[in-house]
Write an enzyme that holds these catalytic residues in place. Structure first.
Site, PDB file in Angstrom:
ATOM      1  N   HIS A 448      -0.386  -1.637  -5.874  1.00  0.00           N
ATOM      2  CA  HIS A 448      -1.060  -0.352  -6.070  1.00  0.00           C
ATOM      3  C   HIS A 448      -0.121   0.667  -6.719  1.00  0.00           C
ATOM      4  CE1 HIS A 448      -3.642   3.128  -5.322  1.00  0.00           C
ATOM      5  NE2 HIS A 448      -2.532   3.743  -4.933  1.00  0.00           N
ATOM      6  N   GLU A 449       1.107   0.773  -6.193  1.00  0.00           N
ATOM      7  CA  GLU A 449       2.032   1.808  -6.663  1.00  0.00           C
ATOM      8  C   GLU A 449       2.435   1.601  -8.125  1.00  0.00           C
ATOM      9  OE1 GLU A 449       3.017   4.511  -5.190  1.00  0.00           O
ATOM     10  OE2 GLU A 449       2.269   4.181  -3.155  1.00  0.00           O
ATOM     11  N   SER A 450       2.556   0.343  -8.554  1.00  0.00           N
ATOM     12  CA  SER A 450       3.078   0.070  -9.900  1.00  0.00           C
ATOM     13  C   SER A 450       2.030  -0.434 -10.881  1.00  0.00           C
ATOM     14  CB  SER A 450       4.200  -0.973  -9.811  1.00  0.00           C
ATOM     15  OG  SER A 450       3.677  -2.223  -9.387  1.00  0.00           O
ATOM     16  N   ARG A 559      -5.523  -0.282  -2.092  1.00  0.00           N
ATOM     17  CA  ARG A 559      -4.438  -0.974  -1.395  1.00  0.00           C
ATOM     18  C   ARG A 559      -5.004  -2.070  -0.481  1.00  0.00           C
ATOM     19  NH1 ARG A 559       0.228   2.858  -1.508  1.00  0.00           N
ATOM     20  NH2 ARG A 559      -0.578   4.854  -2.233  1.00  0.00           N
TER      21      ARG A 559
END
Length: 571
Positions: A448-450, A559
């Protein structure tokens, strides 16, 4: 001839035993015809032979015999009176004697459970000591109400500094020292000590079995007000310990002293308090005690284990919020004692006393000169490498395969997957992210973050982080310089410094290295373990894990989608 003021519950028989005389002598001295009838408030003359009370006091509830302390040669001080007009007996030096099982407060809930009657000895002893030092009677019920309002408990454990604030005092936990105890009580300032009484307890599961307030001494005999019995008891100095009283108390080495209030309270006047004198300098160690000391750069909370917790405990000991004996009961284990000590530190430094070691608390330690983000600053357990994390069980499942990674992140190209996989697996192994549940949670958050490893550096400029002191951005240009990088997007000078020290890489002066795969995945693993996230992965608490990474629940649905897919692939 001395005088005793009759209190509720007094009888001539009991008074005769207390003052080592007889009922007949008391009745004759006071012209009492009916020995069964005396009135509250009545002044009784004591025969000259009274001098000292009997040394064979009543038994504790379980039948254990103990000695009640004798009064000083000047006789006992008069009763103390609280704001409600209720009178309490006092020890010979004038310290009020409270019993934790008193009907007025004994049934009050203590912290998160139990009651003052069952487990309120520390709080009751503190109320007695504070009352003497401040000259104002503060009974346990009043103190408990104050602690309930101000967050003065960690579970059922007392936060001493928060309790002391009710009387405008400070509290500290210096190492056990008879010299310290003598200086305090000789000035009329009671101290609170921990004692054992259970066979084989050796400090008890929580560090001590019981607490009493030591108020005075005569040679090698020390006198204490015991909240369990509501009596003044005597303790003998033997081999550097204080022993005696009910069930053969033995001091455990835990000591609490109080600063502020009347520097030399002496003997309190009968029946009331006095106006406190100006406060002396606090006895708590100065902040310089932690100057240069390494402290973890990541978050910690109750339940965490490892070198980072031990670093925090060491700092709390040096600052007097925790004793070495308390730390020795669980070095590297963030339990109730550590939480209570941290709350006390936070309250003393203007930080919300949540018991959570986060950015604001780190900033407070940083102001004291501590090296926040020191070389051992991880949330992991013992093991090889600075990233190694809790629960790194031998034989647990290794890294993920190329096929598994691409199933979890279907938009990740074959070439990128081949490039990143060795670095990903190495970082997960190093951090103990070595079970399907841990790997699934870790990969879901990184995906999710990247954007499935598409963005190893934040797209935005980072200018929005400029001046963010909570991120350690204190110099011009820090916002852009330390913007989010790596698959978990670590952000801010403080995180770059802490991660670099943990990994042995100078990221503070080379921040762009955090976007390189050989470093970026390790910073992600460091961040994961600095917040002890394996424990949330193990319990399946993915929502809380998300909050601890994101600060909220942004993108939770996305996520969770990755998390479920990863679980399906890896289990």
């Amino acid at each position: 001839m001395s005088v005793h003021t009759v209190r509720r519950g007094d009888t001539l028989s009991a008074l005769a035993k207390q003052y080592n005389t007889t009922v007949d002598k008391l009745a004759k001295a006071n012209n009492i015809k009916d020995v069964n009838t005396i009135a509250v408030g009545q002044k009784l003359k004591l025969p000259d032979s009274f001098e000292r009370p009997s040394t064979s006091g009543p038994s504790k509830g379980g039948g254990d015999n103990f000695q009640q302390a004798p009064a000083s040669s000047s006789g006992r001080a008069g009763p103390a009176r609280d704001d409600d007009g209720r009178q309490f007996p006092t020890s010979a030096d004038g310290t009020p004697i409270f019993k934790q099982g008193d009907a007025q407060w004994g049934g009050r809930s203590l912290g998160t459970g139990s009651s003052i009657s069952a487990a309120g000895c520390a709080m009751t002893s503190t109320a007695m000591a504070m009352s003497k030092i401040t000259g104002k009677v503060i009974n346990p019920g009043e103190l408990d109400a104050h602690l309930d309002k101000t967050g003065g408990y960690a579970g059922n454990g007392l936060i001493w500094g928060q309790a002391a604030k009710m009387g405008g005092l400070g509290a500290s936990k210096p190492g056990w020292s008879m010299d310290t105890i003598n200086k305090q009580i000789d000035a009329g300032r009671p101290v609170v000590i921990g004692v054992d009484y259970k066979a084989g307890s050796n400090g008890g599961s929580n560090g001590t079995d019981h607490w009493v307030a030591v108020t005075r001494r005569e040679g090698n005999t020390y006198f204490a007000n015991d909240p369990a019995t509501g009596k003044e008891i005597s303790l003998k100095l033997q081999g550097g310990k204080l022993v005696g009283g009910p069930s053969n108390y033995k001091s455990t080495g835990e000591l609490v002293t109080f600063s502020g209030g009347n520097p030399k309270p002496g003997t309190a006047p009968a029946g009331g308090g006095s106006t406190p004198a100006p406060a002396p300098a606090p006895t708590k160690p100065s902040g310089s005690a932690v100057k240069g000391l390494d402290l973890p750069g990541g978050d910690l909370e109750k339940g965490a284990k490892g070198a980072a917790v031990k670093q925090l405990q060491t700092a709390l000991v040096k600052l007097g919020h925790m004793t070495q004996a308390e730390m020795n009961t669980g070095p590297g284990v963030f339990g109730p004692k550590t939480e209570a000590a941290l709350k006390e530190f936070q309250a003393a430094h203007g930080v919300p006393n949540t018991g959570y070691y986060g950015p604001k608390t780190r900033a407070a330690f940083d102001k004291l000169g501590a090296d926040v983000g020191g070389t051992q600053g991880t949330g992991g357990s013992s093991g090889p490498g600075p990233v190694t994390g809790p629960g790194n069980e031998p034989g647990a499942k290794g890294g993920v395969s190329l096929a598994q990674l691409r199933k979890i992140m279907p938009n990740l190209s074959q070439a990128k997957a081949e490039q990143y996989l060795p670095h990903l697996n190495k970082a997960m192994a190093e951090a103990g992210i070595n079970t399907p549940k841990r790997q699934a949670a870790f990969l879901a958050q990184l995906a999710h973050e990247s954007g499935e490893f598409r963005y190893m550096e934040e797209i935005a400029s980072g200018a929005a982080y400029e001046g963010r002191k909570d991120l350690g951005n204190t110099q011009p240009g820090d916002g852009v310089r330390f913007k989010g990088r790596g698959p978990i997007q670590i952000t801010g000078r403080a995180n770059y410094r802490a991660a670099g020290k943990a990994l042995g890489i100078d990221l503070e002066n080379n921040p762009k290295r955090a976007s390189d795969p050989d470093v970026g995945f390790r910073t992600a693993a460091w961040y994961w373990n600095s917040r002890n996230l394996n424990q949330y992965a193990d319990s399946g608490n993915f929502k809380e894990l998300t909050r601890r990474i994101n600060g909220g629940y942004n993108g939770l649905a996305d996520r969770q989608k990755y998390y479920q897919r990863a679980l399906d692939v890896l289990t």
